[in-house]
Design a protein around this motif. Structure first.
Motif, PDB file in Angstrom:
ATOM      1  N   VAL A   1       0.918  -1.158  -0.069  1.00 39.15           N
ATOM      2  CA  VAL A   1      -0.058   0.035   0.125  1.00 39.15           C
ATOM      3  C   VAL A   1       0.846   1.220   0.029  1.00 39.15           C
ATOM      4  O   VAL A   1       1.502   1.462   0.734  1.00 39.15           O
ATOM      5  CB  VAL A   1      -0.941  -0.074   1.219  1.00 39.15           C
ATOM      6  CG1 VAL A   1      -1.608   1.196   1.293  1.00 39.15           C
ATOM      7  CG2 VAL A   1      -2.127  -1.063   1.196  1.00 39.15           C
ATOM      8  N   ALA A   2       1.019   2.020  -1.256  1.00 41.83           N
ATOM      9  CA  ALA A   2       1.564   3.227  -1.189  1.00 41.83           C
ATOM     10  C   ALA A   2       0.624   4.529  -1.011  1.00 41.83           C
ATOM     11  O   ALA A   2      -0.161   4.466  -1.668  1.00 41.83           O
ATOM     12  CB  ALA A   2       2.242   3.301  -2.666  1.00 41.83           C
ATOM     13  N   VAL A   3       0.945   5.209  -0.074  1.00 36.68           N
ATOM     14  CA  VAL A   3       0.340   6.341   0.406  1.00 36.68           C
ATOM     15  C   VAL A   3       0.996   7.774   0.077  1.00 36.68           C
ATOM     16  O   VAL A   3       2.235   7.850   0.694  1.00 36.68           O
ATOM     17  CB  VAL A   3       0.095   6.143   2.178  1.00 36.68           C
ATOM     18  CG1 VAL A   3      -0.900   7.330   2.531  1.00 36.68           C
ATOM     19  CG2 VAL A   3      -0.680   4.787   2.456  1.00 36.68           C
ATOM     20  N   ILE A   4       0.374   8.765  -0.346  1.00 33.77           N
ATOM     21  CA  ILE A   4       0.741   9.972  -0.260  1.00 33.77           C
ATOM     22  C   ILE A   4      -0.310  10.892   0.394  1.00 33.77           C
ATOM     23  O   ILE A   4      -1.475  10.803  -0.072  1.00 33.77           O
ATOM     24  CB  ILE A   4       1.157  10.353  -2.049  1.00 33.77           C
ATOM     25  CG1 ILE A   4       1.747  11.651  -1.888  1.00 33.77           C
ATOM     26  CG2 ILE A   4      -0.018  10.369  -2.739  1.00 33.77           C
ATOM     27  CD1 ILE A   4       2.424  12.158  -3.451  1.00 33.77           C
ATOM     28  N   ALA A   5       0.228  11.754   1.058  1.00 34.51           N
ATOM     29  CA  ALA A   5      -0.787  12.815   1.854  1.00 34.51           C
ATOM     30  C   ALA A   5      -0.235  14.159   1.329  1.00 34.51           C
ATOM     31  O   ALA A   5       0.733  14.734   1.717  1.00 34.51           O
ATOM     32  CB  ALA A   5      -0.376  12.295   3.400  1.00 34.51           C
ATOM     33  N   TRP A   6      -1.192  14.615   0.646  1.00 35.92           N
ATOM     34  CA  TRP A   6      -0.881  15.980  -0.020  1.00 35.92           C
ATOM     35  C   TRP A   6      -1.039  17.113   0.906  1.00 35.92           C
ATOM     36  O   TRP A   6      -0.267  18.211   0.643  1.00 35.92           O
ATOM     37  CB  TRP A   6      -1.610  16.169  -1.184  1.00 35.92           C
ATOM     38  CG  TRP A   6      -3.275  16.487  -1.036  1.00 35.92           C
ATOM     39  CD1 TRP A   6      -3.986  15.662  -0.585  1.00 35.92           C
ATOM     40  CD2 TRP A   6      -3.655  17.735  -0.992  1.00 35.92           C
ATOM     41  NE1 TRP A   6      -5.324  16.324  -0.325  1.00 35.92           N
ATOM     42  CE2 TRP A   6      -5.045  17.766  -0.748  1.00 35.92           C
ATOM     43  CE3 TRP A   6      -3.356  19.098  -1.551  1.00 35.92           C
ATOM     44  CZ2 TRP A   6      -5.820  18.828  -0.913  1.00 35.92           C
ATOM     45  CZ3 TRP A   6      -4.203  20.061  -1.611  1.00 35.92           C
ATOM     46  CH2 TRP A   6      -5.321  19.925  -1.455  1.00 35.92           C
TER      47      TRP A   6
ATOM     48  N   PRO B   1       0.416  13.558   6.950  1.00 37.45           N
ATOM     49  CA  PRO B   1       1.079  11.931   6.651  1.00 37.45           C
ATOM     50  C   PRO B   1       0.805  11.424   7.926  1.00 37.45           C
ATOM     51  O   PRO B   1       0.567   9.972   7.861  1.00 37.45           O
ATOM     52  CB  PRO B   1       2.381  12.923   6.397  1.00 37.45           C
ATOM     53  CG  PRO B   1       2.350  13.774   5.890  1.00 37.45           C
ATOM     54  CD  PRO B   1       1.203  14.786   6.534  1.00 37.45           C
ATOM     55  N   VAL B   2       1.177  11.756   9.195  1.00 36.22           N
ATOM     56  CA  VAL B   2       1.434  10.666  10.251  1.00 36.22           C
ATOM     57  C   VAL B   2      -0.026  10.192  10.581  1.00 36.22           C
ATOM     58  O   VAL B   2      -0.252   8.958  10.679  1.00 36.22           O
ATOM     59  CB  VAL B   2       1.784  11.395  11.394  1.00 36.22           C
ATOM     60  CG1 VAL B   2       1.441  10.711  12.812  1.00 36.22           C
ATOM     61  CG2 VAL B   2       3.200  11.915  11.513  1.00 36.22           C
ATOM     62  N   ARG B   3      -1.326  10.921  10.528  1.00 34.00           N
ATOM     63  CA  ARG B   3      -2.408  10.409  10.320  1.00 34.00           C
ATOM     64  C   ARG B   3      -2.822   9.465   9.405  1.00 34.00           C
ATOM     65  O   ARG B   3      -3.420   8.289   9.742  1.00 34.00           O
ATOM     66  CB  ARG B   3      -3.490  11.616  10.569  1.00 34.00           C
ATOM     67  CG  ARG B   3      -4.987  11.176  10.679  1.00 34.00           C
ATOM     68  CD  ARG B   3      -5.972  12.013  10.864  1.00 34.00           C
ATOM     69  NE  ARG B   3      -5.592  13.291  11.573  1.00 34.00           N
ATOM     70  CZ  ARG B   3      -6.175  14.634  11.425  1.00 34.00           C
ATOM     71  NH1 ARG B   3      -7.015  14.587  10.430  1.00 34.00           N
ATOM     72  NH2 ARG B   3      -5.807  15.658  11.954  1.00 34.00           N
ATOM     73  N   SER B   4      -2.447   9.678   8.294  1.00 30.18           N
ATOM     74  CA  SER B   4      -2.722   8.734   7.293  1.00 30.18           C
ATOM     75  C   SER B   4      -1.884   7.494   7.206  1.00 30.18           C
ATOM     76  O   SER B   4      -2.679   6.589   7.137  1.00 30.18           O
ATOM     77  CB  SER B   4      -2.319   9.529   5.745  1.00 30.18           C
ATOM     78  OG  SER B   4      -2.926  10.744   5.792  1.00 30.18           O
ATOM     79  N   LEU B   5      -0.783   7.256   7.636  1.00 34.67           N
ATOM     80  CA  LEU B   5       0.162   6.476   7.762  1.00 34.67           C
ATOM     81  C   LEU B   5      -0.083   5.581   8.952  1.00 34.67           C
ATOM     82  O   LEU B   5      -0.210   4.250   8.806  1.00 34.67           O
ATOM     83  CB  LEU B   5       1.568   6.808   7.562  1.00 34.67           C
ATOM     84  CG  LEU B   5       2.089   7.340   6.489  1.00 34.67           C
ATOM     85  CD1 LEU B   5       3.672   7.899   6.636  1.00 34.67           C
ATOM     86  CD2 LEU B   5       2.094   6.293   5.407  1.00 34.67           C
ATOM     87  N   LEU B   6      -0.674   6.285  10.008  1.00 31.59           N
ATOM     88  CA  LEU B   6      -1.031   5.516  11.225  1.00 31.59           C
ATOM     89  C   LEU B   6      -2.349   4.678  10.970  1.00 31.59           C
ATOM     90  O   LEU B   6      -2.452   3.517  11.231  1.00 31.59           O
ATOM     91  CB  LEU B   6      -1.393   6.362  12.475  1.00 31.59           C
ATOM     92  CG  LEU B   6       0.090   6.873  12.975  1.00 31.59           C
ATOM     93  CD1 LEU B   6      -0.357   7.829  14.248  1.00 31.59           C
ATOM     94  CD2 LEU B   6       0.876   5.642  13.592  1.00 31.59           C
ATOM     95  N   HIS B   7      -3.301   5.171  10.227  1.00 31.40           N
ATOM     96  CA  HIS B   7      -4.439   4.795   9.943  1.00 31.40           C
ATOM     97  C   HIS B   7      -4.352   3.271   8.933  1.00 31.40           C
ATOM     98  O   HIS B   7      -4.840   2.241   9.162  1.00 31.40           O
ATOM     99  CB  HIS B   7      -5.418   5.498   9.041  1.00 31.40           C
ATOM    100  CG  HIS B   7      -6.783   5.111   8.567  1.00 31.40           C
ATOM    101  ND1 HIS B   7      -7.799   4.824   9.343  1.00 31.40           N
ATOM    102  CD2 HIS B   7      -6.964   4.723   7.169  1.00 31.40           C
ATOM    103  CE1 HIS B   7      -8.791   4.296   8.585  1.00 31.40           C
ATOM    104  NE2 HIS B   7      -8.233   4.145   7.251  1.00 31.40           N
TER     105      HIS B   7
ATOM    106  N   THR C   1       7.721  13.424  10.610  1.00 27.43           N
ATOM    107  CA  THR C   1       7.114  12.233  10.203  1.00 27.43           C
ATOM    108  C   THR C   1       7.314  10.915  10.828  1.00 27.43           C
ATOM    109  O   THR C   1       7.016  10.255  11.607  1.00 27.43           O
ATOM    110  CB  THR C   1       6.500  12.121   8.875  1.00 27.43           C
ATOM    111  OG1 THR C   1       5.978  13.364   8.383  1.00 27.43           O
ATOM    112  CG2 THR C   1       5.661  10.862   8.500  1.00 27.43           C
ATOM    113  N   SER C   2       8.796  10.727  10.424  1.00 26.48           N
ATOM    114  CA  SER C   2       9.415   9.563  10.984  1.00 26.48           C
ATOM    115  C   SER C   2       9.524   9.449  12.444  1.00 26.48           C
ATOM    116  O   SER C   2       9.470   8.245  13.036  1.00 26.48           O
ATOM    117  CB  SER C   2      10.571   9.128  10.098  1.00 26.48           C
ATOM    118  OG  SER C   2      11.446  10.410  10.338  1.00 26.48           O
ATOM    119  N   GLN C   3       9.897  10.597  13.099  1.00 28.37           N
ATOM    120  CA  GLN C   3       9.929  10.607  14.691  1.00 28.37           C
ATOM    121  C   GLN C   3       8.650  10.354  15.291  1.00 28.37           C
ATOM    122  O   GLN C   3       8.551   9.568  16.235  1.00 28.37           O
ATOM    123  CB  GLN C   3      10.272  12.031  14.975  1.00 28.37           C
ATOM    124  CG  GLN C   3      12.026  12.409  14.677  1.00 28.37           C
ATOM    125  CD  GLN C   3      12.310  13.572  15.737  1.00 28.37           C
ATOM    126  OE1 GLN C   3      12.191  13.537  16.843  1.00 28.37           O
ATOM    127  NE2 GLN C   3      13.073  14.455  14.916  1.00 28.37           N
ATOM    128  N   ALA C   4       7.510  10.906  14.622  1.00 30.46           N
ATOM    129  CA  ALA C   4       6.157  10.663  15.197  1.00 30.46           C
ATOM    130  C   ALA C   4       5.978   9.104  15.155  1.00 30.46           C
ATOM    131  O   ALA C   4       5.377   8.577  16.156  1.00 30.46           O
ATOM    132  CB  ALA C   4       5.077  11.360  14.723  1.00 30.46           C
TER     133      ALA C   4
END
Length: 292
Positions: free
Chosen positions: A183-188, A242-248, A274-277
């Protein structure tokens, strides 16, 4: 992505978290086939000794080393239980954990760490060793936390940056090796002011944004899809941060992969926000990948 070595290095410190990392690393070696599992414990001698223990001060170095050997022996046993056929090496090193692991990363394919070691503060969700190593390692760093869904996808965050493309390469390689979907995610909305997050966009406008972001996503994935044509890919464009999208997306994932720094990272930061969170909150193991 070309890895610099075929070893999987696991930092061992006697904590339950590091033992989880040992088991994860052993299984990864078994999946790769032919990889060596290196279990490394770094230790420091105390600079000062309390007056009440001066009488036994000469025994302290030996006791610290003996403790490290016990932890390594326990880790070797755990690795053997998880993957009996994997070749295991152990290393006891005098030095601080992050510099020792950074040196190990120069010849490794991957560093694997628990999310929190024995030295972690109670309120920290990710330890200083995990964050510090993710910042300076020359190879990908996997922070083992949460639960890995065995039949879940591998989720990767892509943003058009060099680090994002490196993360995509790592994710494709892992998906191909494990027979997993990707699953490849991009959060604009990473590019927008925080006050605009959560805005409901008109349908026509959102369609144009989605088309443009899909083009960015496709460009980032193109060479990896060509190299790994059998990997099934789902593309996700989201207007959430991004953080919210990837966590979901990672709630049912076996692995979450991100670049060390994307477009949204501040110029002076070696490890992006993002990577820290995600190192603190990911619901599954997290791989942080630096571009070479």
């Amino acid at each position: 992505m070309t890895r610099t070595g075929n070893s999987v290095v696991v930092g061992v410190d006697g904590s339950a978290s590091s033992m989880g990392a040992v088991r994860w690393g052993a299984l990864e070696c078994a999946r790769q086939g032919g990889s060596v599992l290196r279990l490394v414990h770094a230790y420091l001698m105390p600079a000062k000794v309390a007056p009440t223990v001066l009488a036994v001060g000469s025994r302290i170095p030996g006791a610290i080393e003996a403790q490290g050997r016990r932890w390594l022996a326990e880790a070797r046993a755990a690795a053997g239980d998880a993957a009996p056929d994997v070749t295991v090496e152990t290393e006891l090193v005098l030095g601080a954990a992050v510099p020792v692991l950074a040196r190990e990363s120069e010849g490794a394919g991957m560093i694997v760490l628990g999310s929190r070691g024995l030295g972690g503060f109670a309120r920290l969700l990710a330890g200083s060793t995990a964050l510090g190593t993710s910042t300076c390692a020359e190879c990908p760093v996997v922070v083992v936390r949460g639960e890995s869904t065995e039949d879940g996808p591998i989720v990767v965050g892509v943003d058009g940056s060099v680090a994002g493309e490196a993360a995509a390469g790592f994710a494709f390689e892992a998906a191909a090796a494990q027979g997993a979907p990707l699953v490849a995610v991009i959060a604009w909305t990473d590019y927008l002011e925080p006050a605009l997050h959560g805005r409901t966009w008109p349908r026509a406008e959102w369609s144009r944004v989605e088309e443009a972001e899909l083009r960015v996503l496709d460009q980032s994935l193109a060479r990896w899809r060509e190299k790994f044509p059998d990997v099934r890919v789902e593309r996700v464009v989201t207007e959430d941060p991004p953080v919210r999208s990837l966590l979901h997306q990672a709630r049912k994932a076996r692995l979450l992969v991100v670049g060390s720094r994307g477009h949204g990272a501040l110029a002076g930061m070696l490890l992006g926000s993002t990577s820290q969170a995600l190192a603190h909150h990911s619901p599954c193991p997290l791989a942080v990948v630096r571009p070479r």
